[in-house]
Design a protein around this motif. Structure first.
Motif, PDB file in Angstrom:
ATOM      1  N   TYR A 109       4.346  35.651  46.207  1.00 27.98           N
ATOM      2  CA  TYR A 109       2.961  35.381  45.823  1.00 27.98           C
ATOM      3  C   TYR A 109       2.822  33.924  45.417  1.00 27.98           C
ATOM      4  CZ  TYR A 109       3.189  35.442  40.574  1.00 27.98           C
ATOM      5  OH  TYR A 109       3.412  35.163  39.242  1.00 27.98           O
ATOM      6  N   ASN A 110       1.556  33.479  45.348  1.00 27.44           N
ATOM      7  CA  ASN A 110       1.270  32.095  44.970  1.00 27.44           C
ATOM      8  C   ASN A 110      -0.127  32.011  44.375  1.00 27.44           C
ATOM      9  OD1 ASN A 110       1.508  29.351  44.643  1.00 27.44           O
ATOM     10  ND2 ASN A 110       1.050  28.840  46.765  1.00 27.44           N
ATOM     11  N   THR A 111      -0.210  31.646  43.112  1.00 22.27           N
ATOM     12  CA  THR A 111      -1.498  31.449  42.445  1.00 22.27           C
ATOM     13  C   THR A 111      -1.459  30.107  41.709  1.00 22.27           C
ATOM     14  OG1 THR A 111      -0.674  32.729  40.556  1.00 22.27           O
ATOM     15  CG2 THR A 111      -2.064  33.893  42.142  1.00 22.27           C
ATOM     16  N   PRO A 112      -2.608  29.456  41.539  1.00 18.37           N
ATOM     17  CA  PRO A 112      -2.603  28.128  40.925  1.00 18.37           C
ATOM     18  C   PRO A 112      -2.392  28.156  39.419  1.00 18.37           C
ATOM     19  CG  PRO A 112      -4.843  28.801  41.409  1.00 18.37           C
ATOM     20  CD  PRO A 112      -3.951  29.847  42.019  1.00 18.37           C
ATOM     21  N   ALA A 113      -1.863  27.068  38.900  1.00 17.25           N
ATOM     22  CA  ALA A 113      -1.798  26.863  37.461  1.00 17.25           C
ATOM     23  C   ALA A 113      -3.147  26.324  36.981  1.00 17.25           C
ATOM     24  CB  ALA A 113      -0.700  25.866  37.114  1.00 17.25           C
ATOM     25  N   VAL A 114      -3.480  26.637  35.732  1.00 20.97           N
ATOM     26  CA  VAL A 114      -4.760  26.197  35.172  1.00 20.97           C
ATOM     27  C   VAL A 114      -4.567  25.694  33.753  1.00 20.97           C
ATOM     28  CG1 VAL A 114      -6.184  27.740  36.579  1.00 20.97           C
ATOM     29  CG2 VAL A 114      -5.286  28.551  34.375  1.00 20.97           C
ATOM     30  N   ILE A 115      -5.535  24.916  33.299  1.00 19.94           N
ATOM     31  CA  ILE A 115      -5.586  24.514  31.898  1.00 19.94           C
ATOM     32  C   ILE A 115      -6.754  25.255  31.257  1.00 19.94           C
ATOM     33  CG2 ILE A 115      -6.944  22.424  32.423  1.00 19.94           C
ATOM     34  CD1 ILE A 115      -5.394  21.125  30.001  1.00 19.94           C
ATOM     35  N   VAL A 116      -6.501  25.867  30.111  1.00 24.52           N
ATOM     36  CA  VAL A 116      -7.483  26.686  29.391  1.00 24.52           C
ATOM     37  C   VAL A 116      -7.706  26.079  28.014  1.00 24.52           C
ATOM     38  CG1 VAL A 116      -7.910  28.968  28.391  1.00 24.52           C
ATOM     39  CG2 VAL A 116      -6.857  28.775  30.652  1.00 24.52           C
ATOM     40  N   VAL A 135      -1.001  20.751  23.241  1.00 22.25           N
ATOM     41  CA  VAL A 135      -1.045  21.587  24.442  1.00 22.25           C
ATOM     42  C   VAL A 135       0.132  22.555  24.417  1.00 22.25           C
ATOM     43  CG1 VAL A 135      -0.970  21.618  26.968  1.00 22.25           C
ATOM     44  CG2 VAL A 135      -2.188  19.773  25.771  1.00 22.25           C
ATOM     45  N   GLY A 136      -0.164  23.848  24.582  1.00 23.80           N
ATOM     46  CA  GLY A 136       0.864  24.870  24.534  1.00 23.80           C
ATOM     47  C   GLY A 136       1.330  25.290  25.916  1.00 23.80           C
ATOM     48  N   VAL A 137       2.636  25.510  26.049  1.00 23.60           N
ATOM     49  CA  VAL A 137       3.238  25.991  27.296  1.00 23.60           C
ATOM     50  C   VAL A 137       4.384  26.939  26.947  1.00 23.60           C
ATOM     51  CG1 VAL A 137       2.683  24.005  28.752  1.00 23.60           C
ATOM     52  CG2 VAL A 137       4.756  23.969  27.346  1.00 23.60           C
ATOM     53  N   GLN A 138       4.716  27.809  27.895  1.00 21.78           N
ATOM     54  CA  GLN A 138       5.898  28.642  27.722  1.00 21.78           C
ATOM     55  C   GLN A 138       7.124  27.824  28.081  1.00 21.78           C
ATOM     56  OE1 GLN A 138       5.962  32.282  29.993  1.00 21.78           O
ATOM     57  NE2 GLN A 138       7.751  33.072  28.924  1.00 21.78           N
ATOM     58  N   VAL A 139       8.178  27.983  27.299  1.00 21.27           N
ATOM     59  CA  VAL A 139       9.396  27.201  27.487  1.00 21.27           C
ATOM     60  C   VAL A 139      10.023  27.500  28.847  1.00 21.27           C
ATOM     61  CG1 VAL A 139      10.913  28.942  26.409  1.00 21.27           C
ATOM     62  CG2 VAL A 139      11.549  26.522  26.358  1.00 21.27           C
ATOM     63  N   ILE A 178      -1.560  25.734  29.144  1.00 23.18           N
ATOM     64  CA  ILE A 178      -1.424  25.699  30.598  1.00 23.18           C
ATOM     65  C   ILE A 178      -0.610  26.902  31.023  1.00 23.18           C
ATOM     66  CG2 ILE A 178      -0.321  24.461  32.522  1.00 23.18           C
ATOM     67  CD1 ILE A 178      -1.157  21.869  31.145  1.00 23.18           C
ATOM     68  N   GLY A 179      -1.110  27.619  32.038  1.00 21.91           N
ATOM     69  CA  GLY A 179      -0.421  28.812  32.514  1.00 21.91           C
ATOM     70  C   GLY A 179      -0.916  29.217  33.879  1.00 21.91           C
ATOM     71  N   ASP A 180      -0.377  30.321  34.381  1.00 22.74           N
ATOM     72  CA  ASP A 180      -0.800  30.843  35.670  1.00 22.74           C
ATOM     73  C   ASP A 180      -2.227  31.379  35.580  1.00 22.74           C
ATOM     74  OD1 ASP A 180       0.160  31.978  38.468  1.00 22.74           O
ATOM     75  OD2 ASP A 180      -0.958  33.562  37.453  1.00 22.74           O
ATOM     76  N   SER A 181      -3.022  31.115  36.603  1.00 27.56           N
ATOM     77  CA  SER A 181      -4.442  31.500  36.582  1.00 27.56           C
ATOM     78  C   SER A 181      -4.632  33.004  36.434  1.00 27.56           C
ATOM     79  CB  SER A 181      -5.140  31.010  37.853  1.00 27.56           C
ATOM     80  OG  SER A 181      -4.477  31.499  39.011  1.00 27.56           O
ATOM     81  N   MET A 182      -3.803  33.803  37.128  1.00 36.52           N
ATOM     82  CA  MET A 182      -3.940  35.251  37.039  1.00 36.52           C
ATOM     83  C   MET A 182      -3.430  35.776  35.707  1.00 36.52           C
ATOM     84  SD  MET A 182      -5.612  36.658  39.360  1.00 36.52           S
ATOM     85  CE  MET A 182      -5.263  38.235  38.610  1.00 36.52           C
ATOM     86  N   ALA A 183      -2.322  35.249  35.239  1.00 34.71           N
ATOM     87  CA  ALA A 183      -1.770  35.720  33.975  1.00 34.71           C
ATOM     88  C   ALA A 183      -2.701  35.396  32.800  1.00 34.71           C
ATOM     89  CB  ALA A 183      -0.397  35.113  33.740  1.00 34.71           C
ATOM     90  N   LYS A 199     -10.562  25.313  32.405  1.00 27.49           N
ATOM     91  CA  LYS A 199     -11.161  23.989  32.505  1.00 27.49           C
ATOM     92  C   LYS A 199     -10.817  23.285  33.817  1.00 27.49           C
ATOM     93  CE  LYS A 199     -13.162  23.785  28.426  1.00 27.49           C
ATOM     94  NZ  LYS A 199     -14.620  23.553  28.245  1.00 27.49           N
ATOM     95  N   GLY A 200      -9.878  23.830  34.576  1.00 26.16           N
ATOM     96  CA  GLY A 200      -9.543  23.210  35.854  1.00 26.16           C
ATOM     97  C   GLY A 200      -8.214  23.709  36.393  1.00 26.16           C
ATOM     98  N   ASP A 201      -8.054  23.619  37.720  1.00 23.40           N
ATOM     99  CA  ASP A 201      -6.786  23.931  38.379  1.00 23.40           C
ATOM    100  C   ASP A 201      -5.879  22.701  38.343  1.00 23.40           C
ATOM    101  OD1 ASP A 201      -7.951  26.329  38.966  1.00 23.40           O
ATOM    102  OD2 ASP A 201      -8.080  26.010  41.123  1.00 23.40           O
ATOM    103  N   LEU A 202      -4.583  22.946  38.330  1.00 28.33           N
ATOM    104  CA  LEU A 202      -3.599  21.869  38.309  1.00 28.33           C
ATOM    105  C   LEU A 202      -2.757  21.940  39.581  1.00 28.33           C
ATOM    106  CD1 LEU A 202      -2.451  22.316  34.604  1.00 28.33           C
ATOM    107  CD2 LEU A 202      -4.206  20.757  35.482  1.00 28.33           C
ATOM    108  N   HIS A 203      -2.539  20.788  40.224  1.00 32.08           N
ATOM    109  CA  HIS A 203      -1.842  20.778  41.507  1.00 32.08           C
ATOM    110  C   HIS A 203      -0.764  19.697  41.529  1.00 32.08           C
ATOM    111  CE1 HIS A 203      -4.911  23.448  43.178  1.00 32.08           C
ATOM    112  NE2 HIS A 203      -5.811  22.676  42.584  1.00 32.08           N
ATOM    113  N   ASP A 204       0.437  20.097  41.872  1.00 31.06           N
ATOM    114  CA  ASP A 204       1.539  19.180  42.142  1.00 31.06           C
ATOM    115  C   ASP A 204       2.665  20.013  42.740  1.00 31.06           C
ATOM    116  OD1 ASP A 204       3.689  17.490  42.264  1.00 31.06           O
ATOM    117  OD2 ASP A 204       3.416  16.631  40.272  1.00 31.06           O
TER     118      ASP A 204
END
Length: 254
Positions: A109-116, A135-139, A178-183, A199-204
């Motif tokens: 599967y493939n879903t975009p990362a997002v900033i919330v 900004v919080g992220v999972q380790v 920042i996390g997965d859009s679906m999660a 607030k937006g999708d992140l791409h790299d």
């Protein structure tokens, strides 16, 4: 019929074997912390969710007996490389950095990362918008890697699991996560999540890779079998049948 039929528990780098478990079985590592709709642990300790069902379908297609090995997220790759597990099926993105240590199957599967962030926030996908913010992220995730690569002006706070940073966002201890859009959707649809929005999708692609695959030891003979199983459940309709109750779009991605 072959499937995932037992639960094992792994913690602090040790593996507790359950009587009757054969080494011929494929040991699949997963962090039992909630990561809806992909995986979660019920009150009775049973694993459930879309990714759990996909893993079961892959095992059936391979004609293999599989067992779950519950392992903290940041211990999954060490458990794989030290032969405590044989595969990781836990929304792990295929990245060049990880491929220095382990192999991956084809994506499933493939879903975009997002900033919330809070709805009234001026935070966006633009790195400049989070300068001086928390900004919080999972380790040990691609999301953490993205912040480190692109949002150097922010203060990064790392969390062991996904729910922890969502709670800190709701409580005002974070300015964004920042996390997965679906999660992120279950949180955004909850009462607490009404505070916030994407607030937006992140791409790299150099950070996020081409999608999520099954993590495997280098040279594992499971790679060809798992790739064939993923292709089979995609072609025979099993993948779409499992996905339909969870998603209104093609989770496999372009």
């Amino acid at each position: 019929m072959k499937n995932i039929k037992k639960l094992l528990l792994s913690s602090a780098g040790s593996l507790i074997l359950v009587a009757g478990v054969s080494q011929a079985e494929v040991r699949i590592g997963i962090d039992p912390a909630p990561y809806l709709p992909f995986s979660a642990e019920s009150a009775s300790g049973q694993l459930e969710g879309w990714e759990i069902q996909i893993a079961e379908a892959i095992c059936v297609a391979m004609d293999e007996d599989c067992v779950w090995v519950k392992t903290a997220w940041d211990g999954l790759i060490p458990a794989l490389t030290s032969n405590k597990i044989d595969a990781i099926i836990n929304s792990m993105s295929i990245t060049e950095e990880r491929m220095k240590t382990i192999d991956f199957s084809d994506k499933y599967y493939n879903t975009p990362a997002v900033i919330v962030a809070p709805k009234d926030s001026s935070v966006s996908a633009d790195a400049a918008s989070v300068e001086g913010l928390f900004v919080g992220v999972q380790v040990a995730t691609t999301h953490a890697n993205y912040v480190e690569a692109h949002m150097t002006g922010a203060t990064i706070k790392s969390y062991q699991n996904f729910d922890e940073h969502n709670q800190d966002l709701f409580s005002g201890r974070l300015d964004a996560v920042i996390g997965d859009s679906m999660a992120m959707q279950p949180f955004l649809e909850s009462t607490e999540g009404q505070c916030c929005e994407i607030k937006g999708d992140l791409h790299d692609i150099s950070v996020f890779g081409p999608g999520v695959g099954v993590g495997l030891r280098k040279g594992s003979d499971l790679k060809a079998k798992i790739n064939a199983a993923i292709a089979q459940i995609r072609s025979d309709g099993t993948f779409d049948k499992i996905s339909a109750p969870y998603f209104t779009f093609d989770i496999y991605g372009g």
